[in-house]
Scaffold this motif. Sequence first.
Motif, PDB file in Angstrom:
ATOM      1  N   THR A 186       0.835  -1.211   0.000  1.00  0.00           N
ATOM      2  CA  THR A 186       0.000   0.000   0.000  1.00  0.00           C
ATOM      3  C   THR A 186       0.866   1.256   0.000  1.00  0.00           C
ATOM      4  O   THR A 186       0.594   2.225  -0.746  1.00  0.00           O
ATOM      5  N   SER A 187       1.911   1.253   0.824  1.00  0.00           N
ATOM      6  CA  SER A 187       2.817   2.405   0.885  1.00  0.00           C
ATOM      7  C   SER A 187       3.529   2.602  -0.444  1.00  0.00           C
ATOM      8  O   SER A 187       3.766   3.742  -0.883  1.00  0.00           O
ATOM      9  N   LEU A 188       3.907   1.513  -1.095  1.00  0.00           N
ATOM     10  CA  LEU A 188       4.569   1.595  -2.389  1.00  0.00           C
ATOM     11  C   LEU A 188       3.660   2.246  -3.432  1.00  0.00           C
ATOM     12  O   LEU A 188       4.092   3.140  -4.193  1.00  0.00           O
ATOM     13  N   TYR A 189       2.402   1.809  -3.452  1.00  0.00           N
ATOM     14  CA  TYR A 189       1.442   2.389  -4.402  1.00  0.00           C
ATOM     15  C   TYR A 189       1.268   3.893  -4.154  1.00  0.00           C
ATOM     16  O   TYR A 189       1.263   4.722  -5.093  1.00  0.00           O
ATOM     17  N   ILE A 190       1.133   4.269  -2.876  1.00  0.00           N
ATOM     18  CA  ILE A 190       0.914   5.675  -2.533  1.00  0.00           C
ATOM     19  C   ILE A 190       2.129   6.518  -2.900  1.00  0.00           C
ATOM     20  O   ILE A 190       2.013   7.601  -3.494  1.00  0.00           O
ATOM     21  N   SER A 191       3.326   6.026  -2.539  1.00  0.00           N
ATOM     22  CA  SER A 191       4.546   6.795  -2.806  1.00  0.00           C
ATOM     23  C   SER A 191       4.785   6.937  -4.314  1.00  0.00           C
ATOM     24  O   SER A 191       5.225   8.017  -4.780  1.00  0.00           O
ATOM     25  N   VAL A 192       4.500   5.868  -5.095  1.00  0.00           N
ATOM     26  CA  VAL A 192       4.646   5.958  -6.561  1.00  0.00           C
ATOM     27  C   VAL A 192       3.682   6.988  -7.129  1.00  0.00           C
ATOM     28  O   VAL A 192       4.061   7.816  -7.979  1.00  0.00           O
ATOM     29  N   THR A 208       6.875  23.236 -13.997  1.00  0.00           N
ATOM     30  CA  THR A 208       7.244  24.508 -13.383  1.00  0.00           C
ATOM     31  C   THR A 208       8.735  24.816 -13.510  1.00  0.00           C
ATOM     32  O   THR A 208       9.130  25.796 -14.151  1.00  0.00           O
ATOM     33  N   SER A 209       9.580  24.017 -12.954  1.00  0.00           N
ATOM     34  CA  SER A 209      11.014  24.332 -12.922  1.00  0.00           C
ATOM     35  C   SER A 209      11.891  23.241 -13.506  1.00  0.00           C
ATOM     36  O   SER A 209      13.115  23.265 -13.346  1.00  0.00           O
ATOM     37  N   GLY A 210      11.315  22.233 -14.118  1.00  0.00           N
ATOM     38  CA  GLY A 210      12.112  21.159 -14.710  1.00  0.00           C
ATOM     39  C   GLY A 210      12.259  19.969 -13.760  1.00  0.00           C
ATOM     40  O   GLY A 210      12.141  20.096 -12.542  1.00  0.00           O
ATOM     41  N   PHE A 211      12.545  18.804 -14.304  1.00  0.00           N
ATOM     42  CA  PHE A 211      12.614  17.560 -13.520  1.00  0.00           C
ATOM     43  C   PHE A 211      13.924  17.491 -12.757  1.00  0.00           C
ATOM     44  O   PHE A 211      15.006  17.611 -13.336  1.00  0.00           O
ATOM     45  N   LEU A 212      13.803  17.324 -11.400  1.00  0.00           N
ATOM     46  CA  LEU A 212      14.981  17.196 -10.529  1.00  0.00           C
ATOM     47  C   LEU A 212      14.987  15.780  -9.926  1.00  0.00           C
ATOM     48  O   LEU A 212      14.138  15.437  -9.113  1.00  0.00           O
ATOM     49  N   ILE A 213      15.958  14.948 -10.338  1.00  0.00           N
ATOM     50  CA  ILE A 213      15.934  13.522  -9.997  1.00  0.00           C
ATOM     51  C   ILE A 213      16.158  13.259  -8.513  1.00  0.00           C
ATOM     52  O   ILE A 213      15.426  12.466  -7.899  1.00  0.00           O
ATOM     53  N   TRP A 214      17.167  13.916  -7.912  1.00  0.00           N
ATOM     54  CA  TRP A 214      17.472  13.588  -6.512  1.00  0.00           C
ATOM     55  C   TRP A 214      16.394  14.076  -5.534  1.00  0.00           C
ATOM     56  O   TRP A 214      15.993  13.313  -4.632  1.00  0.00           O
ATOM     57  N   PRO A 215      15.920  15.281  -5.677  1.00  0.00           N
ATOM     58  CA  PRO A 215      14.805  15.676  -4.795  1.00  0.00           C
ATOM     59  C   PRO A 215      13.568  14.793  -4.979  1.00  0.00           C
ATOM     60  O   PRO A 215      12.864  14.492  -4.010  1.00  0.00           O
ATOM     61  N   THR A 216      13.341  14.381  -6.230  1.00  0.00           N
ATOM     62  CA  THR A 216      12.177  13.520  -6.489  1.00  0.00           C
ATOM     63  C   THR A 216      12.332  12.160  -5.802  1.00  0.00           C
ATOM     64  O   THR A 216      11.397  11.632  -5.186  1.00  0.00           O
ATOM     65  N   LEU A 217      13.548  11.551  -5.926  1.00  0.00           N
ATOM     66  CA  LEU A 217      13.797  10.259  -5.257  1.00  0.00           C
ATOM     67  C   LEU A 217      13.715  10.400  -3.735  1.00  0.00           C
ATOM     68  O   LEU A 217      13.208   9.529  -3.037  1.00  0.00           O
ATOM     69  N   GLY A 218      14.231  11.524  -3.225  1.00  0.00           N
ATOM     70  CA  GLY A 218      14.154  11.752  -1.774  1.00  0.00           C
ATOM     71  C   GLY A 218      12.707  11.857  -1.314  1.00  0.00           C
ATOM     72  O   GLY A 218      12.322  11.328  -0.259  1.00  0.00           O
ATOM     73  N   PHE A 219      11.921  12.595  -2.112  1.00  0.00           N
ATOM     74  CA  PHE A 219      10.494  12.714  -1.788  1.00  0.00           C
ATOM     75  C   PHE A 219       9.812  11.344  -1.797  1.00  0.00           C
ATOM     76  O   PHE A 219       8.988  11.039  -0.925  1.00  0.00           O
ATOM     77  N   ALA A 220      10.165  10.516  -2.812  1.00  0.00           N
ATOM     78  CA  ALA A 220       9.566   9.179  -2.919  1.00  0.00           C
ATOM     79  C   ALA A 220       9.888   8.336  -1.687  1.00  0.00           C
ATOM     80  O   ALA A 220       9.023   7.652  -1.130  1.00  0.00           O
ATOM     81  N   LEU A 221      11.178   8.384  -1.252  1.00  0.00           N
ATOM     82  CA  LEU A 221      11.591   7.583  -0.085  1.00  0.00           C
ATOM     83  C   LEU A 221      10.887   8.047   1.186  1.00  0.00           C
ATOM     84  O   LEU A 221      10.393   7.239   1.986  1.00  0.00           O
ATOM     85  N   VAL A 222      10.849   9.378   1.379  1.00  0.00           N
ATOM     86  CA  VAL A 222      10.202   9.921   2.585  1.00  0.00           C
ATOM     87  C   VAL A 222       8.714   9.590   2.608  1.00  0.00           C
ATOM     88  O   VAL A 222       8.156   9.182   3.632  1.00  0.00           O
ATOM     89  N   SER A 223       8.048   9.753   1.468  1.00  0.00           N
ATOM     90  CA  SER A 223       6.614   9.451   1.407  1.00  0.00           C
ATOM     91  C   SER A 223       6.351   7.959   1.656  1.00  0.00           C
ATOM     92  O   SER A 223       5.357   7.596   2.301  1.00  0.00           O
ATOM     93  N   PHE A 224       7.269   7.111   1.150  1.00  0.00           N
ATOM     94  CA  PHE A 224       7.104   5.668   1.382  1.00  0.00           C
ATOM     95  C   PHE A 224       7.226   5.327   2.869  1.00  0.00           C
ATOM     96  O   PHE A 224       6.402   4.593   3.427  1.00  0.00           O
ATOM     97  N   LEU A 225       8.266   5.868   3.527  1.00  0.00           N
ATOM     98  CA  LEU A 225       8.489   5.569   4.950  1.00  0.00           C
ATOM     99  C   LEU A 225       7.352   6.089   5.816  1.00  0.00           C
ATOM    100  O   LEU A 225       6.890   5.407   6.741  1.00  0.00           O
TER     101      LEU A 225
END
Length: 359
Positions: A15-21, A34-51
Amino acid sequence: MANSFKRSYKFSFKTSLYISVFLTLVVSIFSLLTSGFLIWPTLGFALVSFLISFSIIQYRVEHFIYKRIKNIYDNVSLLDASTLDPSRITTDMATLTKEVEKFAKGKKLEIETLQVRETYRKEFMGNVSHELKTPLFTVQGYILTLLDGAMKDKAVRKKYLQRASKGVERLIYIVKDLDMITKLETGDLHLNKENFNIVELIQNVFDLLEMKAAKKDISLVFDLAYEQPIMVYADMDRMQQVISNLVVNSIKYGKKGGTTEVSIENLIKNKVIIRVSDNGEGIEKVNIPRLFERFFRVDKSGSRKEGGSGLGLSIVKHILEAHNEKIYVESVFEVGSEFSFTLEKTKNKTKTRSKKIKS
């Protein structure tokens, strides 16, 4: 419920995986516009949202299941919510289902046991009232007859008082037997174990019951002449009661002109086996498993012609069990019966009672 459960994180993980994705995709699209795709902030956001999602979902699911199960405990009177430990709640529904089924089977077994005990209690109370009713009504009948005027006749008065006395004696006999069984079952009866000669004890029982046996022309004999004493270690008075009850039983149901025979054999190094056999009426196979129940009688007739309290064999079984010994029955209907039990041989040569006897 079992002491340990398998804790499952599968549901929360998926469930957490689905939500974070989903959230990561939304944030990525917004960031891209808005400002272009930023890979590291996006991955960090994904990890934090998953946890965060995983922690919240796992906690909420466990708390939800615990509350629902507690409600079940509270709503079912057979369950005690105080025995429910939150740390033992699992999100693995297969494990939970198995534990609930196991718990239900255990409670079902308890209920069935209580039902059997209740049936036994009702049967026991019915038997007690039946056994006490006959002598009580007999005594009451004779006393009322005397009070109505029969006491003026000396001959009738003496006869009726004697019969009333016999009724009272029977009541006392039943009450004493009930008291004996109660003490044996609760462990309140102290056993005074000592070394004594079992051959001598059996001969004493024969002497006491000689007149009773003579009324039915039944011979009380040993299987052979025991010239030497056979020493055993047990409560002598209780063993006399055991042997007396078995011999009396064989006399009651023995055939006129029959024989009650007692034999003593070495069983193993520290045990002897005593057999009491007769050529009497015998016992039907269907009745053998119930022989040692309180008040059980093979003779179901209302006359109860052989008398007794119906507790003799039950007392025998309880006394032997108090000695950690066993009793066995073999019987062929209309051929005869054999009751046998084991006893421990003497431990030492102190505190003995013996003498040579011949049967």
